[in-house]
Write an enzyme that holds these catalytic residues in place. Structure first.
Site, PDB file in Angstrom:
ATOM      1  N   HIS A   1      10.779  -1.924  -5.284  1.00 56.10           N
ATOM      2  CA  HIS A   1      11.530  -2.905  -4.816  1.00 56.10           C
ATOM      3  C   HIS A   1      12.963  -2.617  -4.623  1.00 56.10           C
ATOM      4  CE1 HIS A   1      13.261  -6.927  -3.793  1.00 56.10           C
ATOM      5  NE2 HIS A   1      14.129  -6.692  -4.503  1.00 56.10           N
TER       6      HIS A   1
ATOM      7  N   ASN B   1       6.589   5.305   1.148  1.00 54.59           N
ATOM      8  CA  ASN B   1       6.448   5.379  -0.274  1.00 54.59           C
ATOM      9  C   ASN B   1       5.269   5.910  -0.620  1.00 54.59           C
ATOM     10  OD1 ASN B   1       8.702   4.558  -2.184  1.00 54.59           O
ATOM     11  ND2 ASN B   1       8.837   3.108  -0.348  1.00 54.59           N
TER      12      ASN B   1
ATOM     13  N   GLU C   1      13.751   6.025  -3.324  1.00 54.85           N
ATOM     14  CA  GLU C   1      12.448   5.241  -3.567  1.00 54.85           C
ATOM     15  C   GLU C   1      11.339   6.199  -3.761  1.00 54.85           C
ATOM     16  OE1 GLU C   1      11.343   1.787  -1.403  1.00 54.85           O
ATOM     17  OE2 GLU C   1      13.409   1.475  -0.946  1.00 54.85           O
TER      18      GLU C   1
ATOM     19  N   LEU D   1       0.783 -12.347  -4.270  1.00 54.28           N
ATOM     20  CA  LEU D   1      -0.633 -12.186  -4.889  1.00 54.28           C
ATOM     21  C   LEU D   1      -0.674 -13.453  -5.838  1.00 54.28           C
ATOM     22  CD1 LEU D   1      -0.668  -8.510  -5.087  1.00 54.28           C
ATOM     23  CD2 LEU D   1      -2.346  -9.786  -3.913  1.00 54.28           C
TER      24      LEU D   1
ATOM     25  N   MET E   1       3.128  -6.813   1.654  1.00 54.62           N
ATOM     26  CA  MET E   1       3.932  -8.201   2.041  1.00 54.62           C
ATOM     27  C   MET E   1       3.217  -9.347   1.813  1.00 54.62           C
ATOM     28  SD  MET E   1       6.890  -6.516   2.563  1.00 54.62           S
ATOM     29  CE  MET E   1       7.791  -7.938   3.127  1.00 54.62           C
ATOM     30  N   ARG E   2       2.121  -9.312   1.143  1.00 57.61           N
ATOM     31  CA  ARG E   2       1.493 -10.408   0.529  1.00 57.61           C
ATOM     32  C   ARG E   2       1.856 -10.803  -0.671  1.00 57.61           C
ATOM     33  NH1 ARG E   2       0.276 -13.433   4.543  1.00 57.61           N
ATOM     34  NH2 ARG E   2      -1.267 -14.541   3.354  1.00 57.61           N
TER      35      ARG E   2
END
Ligand code: GRF
Length: 195
Positions: free
Chosen positions: A111, A15, A176, A95, A92-93
């Site tokens: 998403h 992306n 996407e 926040l 992938m964290r």
């Protein structure tokens, strides 16, 4: 003036690449000025570098679970590059609310589902299990609650009878790559606001 955009990644970065390529067009209202990864081994870092985009690694593991200090380092980097908009692209964290609120209305995420369906992980597997006939992807503003912010743009594809998780994921991923650049364009032009 073009909006200055940072893309946050953790992995492959397809992306990210779609956004970088879209932003190469002269009339695109945003420029990608920074790519940040929380993983030093993210494949996307190499793609960003070969496109000539400055990259930074802020390795969350070095912060030993201290989210606040990790986010302070991230924020410092974003301020240094005078970032207007942040795009999460396979980042992938989770926040913290305070970080998210600081970027309220200026941080986007993609998403791989038609939100509010299938928040969280393994969306393609869950879509197949649920037997839906259409599946897709959503670009939304980021709010403290995961995958819950105001929707900017959605796209959908048909689910085929013989689809596997992989074939469905590939079809959605292609989508996407089309909708994320369009969503960023709309936000950068001020045509879409969080409220
Ligand atoms: C995409 O499916 C995106 O929707 C999700 O994570 C995946 C990232 O893929 N948030 P890539 O790193 O952009 O190739």
């Amino acid at each position: 003036m073009k909006k200055r955009v940072a893309i946050l990644i953790s992995g492959r970065g397809s992306n990210m690449t779609a956004l970088i390529e879209a932003a190469e067009a002269k009339d695109y209202p945003a420029e990608i000025v920074l790519v940040v990864s929380n993983r030093p081994d993210a494949a996307g870092l190499d793609s960003a570098r070969s496109s000539g985009i400055p990259t930074a690694v802020i390795d969350h593991k070095k912060f030993g679970g201290d989210r606040l200090t990790f986010e302070q380092a991230l924020d410092r980097e974003l301020r240094e590059y005078r970032i207007d908009l942040v795009c999460l692209a396979g980042f992938m964290r989770l926040l913290t609310p305070s970080f998210v609120n600081r970027w309220s209305g200026r941080m986007l995420n993609i998403h791989p589902s038609l939100l509010p369906q299938f928040k969280g992980l393994h969306t393609h597997r869950r879509a197949l299990e649920a037997g839906v006939t259409r599946h897709g992807a959503t670009v939304h503003f980021v709010v403290p609650e995961m995958d819950a912010g105001p929707i900017i743009l959605q796209g959908s594809v048909a689910v085929h009878e013989n689809d596997t998780e992989e074939t469905l994921a590939a079809r959605v991923l292609e989508l996407e790559h089309q909708i994320y650049p369009r969503a960023l364009r709309a936000v950068a032009q001020g045509r879409t606001k969080a409220r």
